[in-house]
Enzyme design. Structure first.
Site, PDB file in Angstrom:
ATOM      1  N   GLN A 216    -104.902  47.379  47.854  1.00  0.00           N
ATOM      2  CA  GLN A 216    -103.606  47.844  47.170  1.00  0.00           C
ATOM      3  C   GLN A 216    -104.442  46.547  45.978  1.00  0.00           C
ATOM      4  O   GLN A 216    -104.200  47.524  44.524  1.00  0.00           O
ATOM      5  CB  GLN A 216    -102.452  47.334  46.999  1.00  0.00           C
ATOM      6  CG  GLN A 216    -101.715  48.185  48.270  1.00  0.00           C
ATOM      7  CD  GLN A 216    -100.397  47.279  48.448  1.00  0.00           C
ATOM      8  OE1 GLN A 216    -100.148  46.457  49.207  1.00  0.00           O
ATOM      9  NE2 GLN A 216     -98.915  47.818  47.402  1.00  0.00           N
ATOM     10  N   GLU A 217    -105.103  46.027  46.086  1.00  0.00           N
ATOM     11  CA  GLU A 217    -105.611  44.944  45.348  1.00  0.00           C
ATOM     12  C   GLU A 217    -106.855  45.815  44.752  1.00  0.00           C
ATOM     13  O   GLU A 217    -107.285  45.783  42.906  1.00  0.00           O
ATOM     14  CB  GLU A 217    -105.973  43.522  45.371  1.00  0.00           C
ATOM     15  CG  GLU A 217    -106.139  42.811  45.121  1.00  0.00           C
ATOM     16  CD  GLU A 217    -106.553  41.242  44.949  1.00  0.00           C
ATOM     17  OE1 GLU A 217    -107.560  40.698  43.722  1.00  0.00           O
ATOM     18  OE2 GLU A 217    -105.891  41.064  46.284  1.00  0.00           O
ATOM     19  N   GLY A 218    -107.410  46.295  45.080  1.00  0.00           N
ATOM     20  CA  GLY A 218    -108.645  47.667  44.710  1.00  0.00           C
ATOM     21  C   GLY A 218    -108.415  48.788  44.061  1.00  0.00           C
ATOM     22  O   GLY A 218    -108.950  48.937  43.143  1.00  0.00           O
ATOM     23  N   SER A 221    -107.017  47.200  40.573  1.00  0.00           N
ATOM     24  CA  SER A 221    -108.128  46.619  39.866  1.00  0.00           C
ATOM     25  C   SER A 221    -109.004  48.215  39.164  1.00  0.00           C
ATOM     26  O   SER A 221    -109.768  48.203  37.855  1.00  0.00           O
ATOM     27  CB  SER A 221    -109.252  46.103  40.238  1.00  0.00           C
ATOM     28  OG  SER A 221    -108.849  44.910  40.652  1.00  0.00           O
TER      29      SER A 221
END
Length: 641
Positions: A216-218, A221
């Site tokens: 999710q973080e990727g 970003s």
């Protein structure tokens, strides 16, 4: 519309009033109705003037102006603005970001124009506290809300009070919380969900507090950088495009090409890029691995519209960051050093496993008592300052020591960048005992002929801080500069550093490990991810349009993607109550003047008709008077005396 009244003119001669009588009123009313119908017909059949679509140069100027506006103070007096708050709960600390956006423009194919809020001094509204929430609240979950209180108070002070109840708040936790047991994670989130609404009026619910995955973080970003670069604006045709396959029906869509991201931190490495074609898999195992690494999502507010459906490959490689790679490299050299030493001391027992700690006194004893120094000198064991390991990944003459659990490796740099690159090849296979492998991991195909990437963090530091090559990446130029730097003596590099020849962000730690990290970055890029040496579309950066792009921007874009539906519904209600505005002559000045001309002509025709009716009635009245004179007067004469 003003009323137009027609009054009867005063006449000196006696007679009946020449204003239209009951028979003439239907005729006048019919004319008025005809004129009204004519006006309505003109308004209904007239095509409203379309908005002129600006050219490429105009659109480019608009983007530049919008970017300039993003750097100015946010107008909190504008009641039309909406706000959102995102708290990034990281491993080393937490930061709060405040965003704002104007009402949606009404086009269901466009995203919200979300920007980072800036205070009266035009500084970004951001606040950070340390340590991380996983450190503070791991043993005491009830401390979660007090821990975040300073950040939430900071956000509440900047968001207008009248907007608090409609301002969404998202508390998103990353790596530090992911390391905690699930029970502790749930307890911390439960405390936030229970207590935060009691102190703050933000729009906050259970779904707004979560521990997000590395995937999710990727994705967030990736969304953030492409949004800032305008790659989700598909109306602009001046940039490169890509053909995207949608669904299983063979449908395709041509739209603006997005950019991929490469991000290397101290401990991990991450890559994310769009996969236009789903492609085929060589094995069921590969297909299973792809499912966990591919994320497909719709950024648009209309799920039926596929213009903003994206398929993104995201992978995070723990242990492949710059600092952690250096530790793995030092461990590898130390282990090999002691392994060679044990083989030399015990040639008849190569299977004998001795702890490195126990080998250290043996090394000192045997080197002194048995005279092994000459025989070991050629092997450059690194077991003493007189026989250091000549490290090709450090500048010439730099002396260092590596200590692991009581064992010491003595190192001296020899500054051979090409040899360093070769030595780092085995590290791409991943840490010992780990399943991670940069060379064996599944990676979705990249069309290097039609793609673009941005490199952040260590990719930028390696190219810019010392080598001053940040921006467009060239493998040949980078290689030459890295070799030249590594070949310099350490004393020369220190002198250059003190003379201010490097970036203001460079320090002695950067100077010491620049040779190693540049070689590691080169291996990761060209061997691990198989980027061609002549790849022309990689740009290393720290800021985009003079501002740092955080994954929190992508998070709020994704979380609020359905909010435009609210504005669209409100707009449709307004149009239903005032649909006549779409046909109003205000939007077309040509139609406006035409309507004025028609109304004036109708009034003139109406007055001319009244004049004819008046003349006709006047003539009739004169004939009646003449008839009375001829008839009544003789009768009077006949009755005279």
């Amino acid at each position: 519309m003003a009323r137009i009244g027609v009054s009867c003119p005063s006449w000196r001669s006696a007679g009946p009033c020449p204003c239209p009588g009951p028979r003439q009123r239907p005729v006048a009313l019919g004319m008025a109705v005809t004129v009204a119908l004519l006006l309505l017909l003109l308004l209904a059949t007239a095509t409203p003037r379309r908005r002129v679509v600006p050219g490429r140069a105009a659109r480019r100027d608009e983007r530049y102006l919008a970017r300039a506006e993003e750097l100015t103070a946010t107008d909190t007096e504008d009641s039309a603005l909406n706000y959102g708050v995102v708290v990034d709960c990281g491993s080393s600390g937490s930061r709060v970001f405040v965003y704002f956006w104007p009402p949606h423009n009404g086009n269901p194919h466009d995203l919200l124009d979300i920007r980072q809020m800036r205070d009266r001094s035009s500084r970004p509204v951001v606040k950070k506290i340390k340590p991380g929430i996983s450190v503070t609240a791991a043993a005491a979950p009830e401390q979660a809300t007090p821990y975040l209180r300073p950040l939430l108070q900071f956000a509440a002070a900047h968001v207008p009070a009248r907007k608090h109840k409609e301002t969404p708040l998202y508390i998103l936790c990353t790596a530090g919380m992911r390391l905690l047991p699930e029970g502790q994670q749930a307890a911390i989130l439960e405390d936030l969900v229970r207590n935060v609404p009691q102190e703050f009026d933000f729009l906050f619910s259970k779904s707004h507090a979560e521990v997000i995955s590395g995937k999710q973080e990727g994705v967030y970003s990736w969304i953030g950088i492409n949004f800032v670069l305008g790659r989700f604006d598909h109306e602009d045709e001046e940039d490169a495009v890509v053909t995207v396959a949608l669904g299983d029906k063979g449908e395709s869509l041509v739209r603006k090409r997005t950019v991929g991201i490469l991000d290397m931190g101290g401990a991990s490495l991450q890559i994310a890029y769009e996969v236009p074609d789903s492609g085929a898999f060589s094995s069921p195992q590969q297909e299973e691995a792809a499912k966990s690494l591919l994320a497909e999502f719709n950024l648009g507010c209309d799920v039926q519209h596929t213009g903003h459906v994206y398929r993104v490959y995201v992978n995070t490689f723990l242990g492949f960051g710059g600092n952690f790679a250096r530790q793995r490299y030092e461990d590898l050299v130390l282990n090999q050093t002691y392994h060679r030493f044990s083989q030399h001391i015990f040639p008849s027992h190569p299977h004998l496993e001795l702890s490195l700690l126990s080998l250290l006194p043996f090394m000192k004893l045997l080197s002194e008592a048995r005279g092994l120094v000459p025989s070991l000198h050629g092997q450059q064991m690194g077991l003493s300052p007189e026989m250091p390991f000549l490290d090709p990944c450090l500048p010439v003459g730099l002396e260092d020591t590596v200590v692991r659990g009581g064992q010491t490796l003595f190192v001296r740099g020899r500054g051979d960048w090409l040899a360093c690159v070769e030595l780092l090849q085995p590290l791409l296979a991943g840490p010992n005992g780990s399943q991670a492998s940069l060379v064996r991991a599944y990676k979705a195909p990249i069309d290097f002929g039609n793609s673009e990437f941005y490199g952040f963090s260590e990719f930028f530091y390696c190219t810019e801080d010392v080598l001053r090559l940040g921006g467009q990446y060239s493998a040949s130029t980078f290689t030459s500069a890295a070799q030249e730097y590594c070949s310099q003596r350490w004393e020369v590099l220190i002198q250059r550093f003190r003379g201010g020849l490097y970036s203001a962000h460079a320090d002695q730690h950067r100077l010491k490990y620049q040779c190693f990290k540049s070689a590691w970055m080169y291996q990761v890029l060209h061997q691990g991810f198989s980027f061609p040496l002549d790849y022309p579309s990689l740009r290393t950066a720290q800021l985009v349009y003079d501002r740092e792009v955080q994954w929190t921007l992508g998070a709020i874009l994704y979380k609020t993607r359905f909010l435009p539906l609210r504005d669209l519904r409100q707009e449709s209600i307004r149009q239903a109550h005032a649909s006549w505005l779409r046909l109003s002559f205000v939007y077309n000045h040509y139609l406006f003047f035409a309507c004025i001309l028609v109304v004036a002509l109708a009034i003139v025709l109406y007055l001319l008709r009244l004049r004819r009716i008046h003349h006709r009635q006047l003539r009739s009245a004169q004939l009646n008077l003449l008839w009375l004179d001829k008839v009544v007067v003789p009768l009077g004469q006949g009755n005279g005396p």
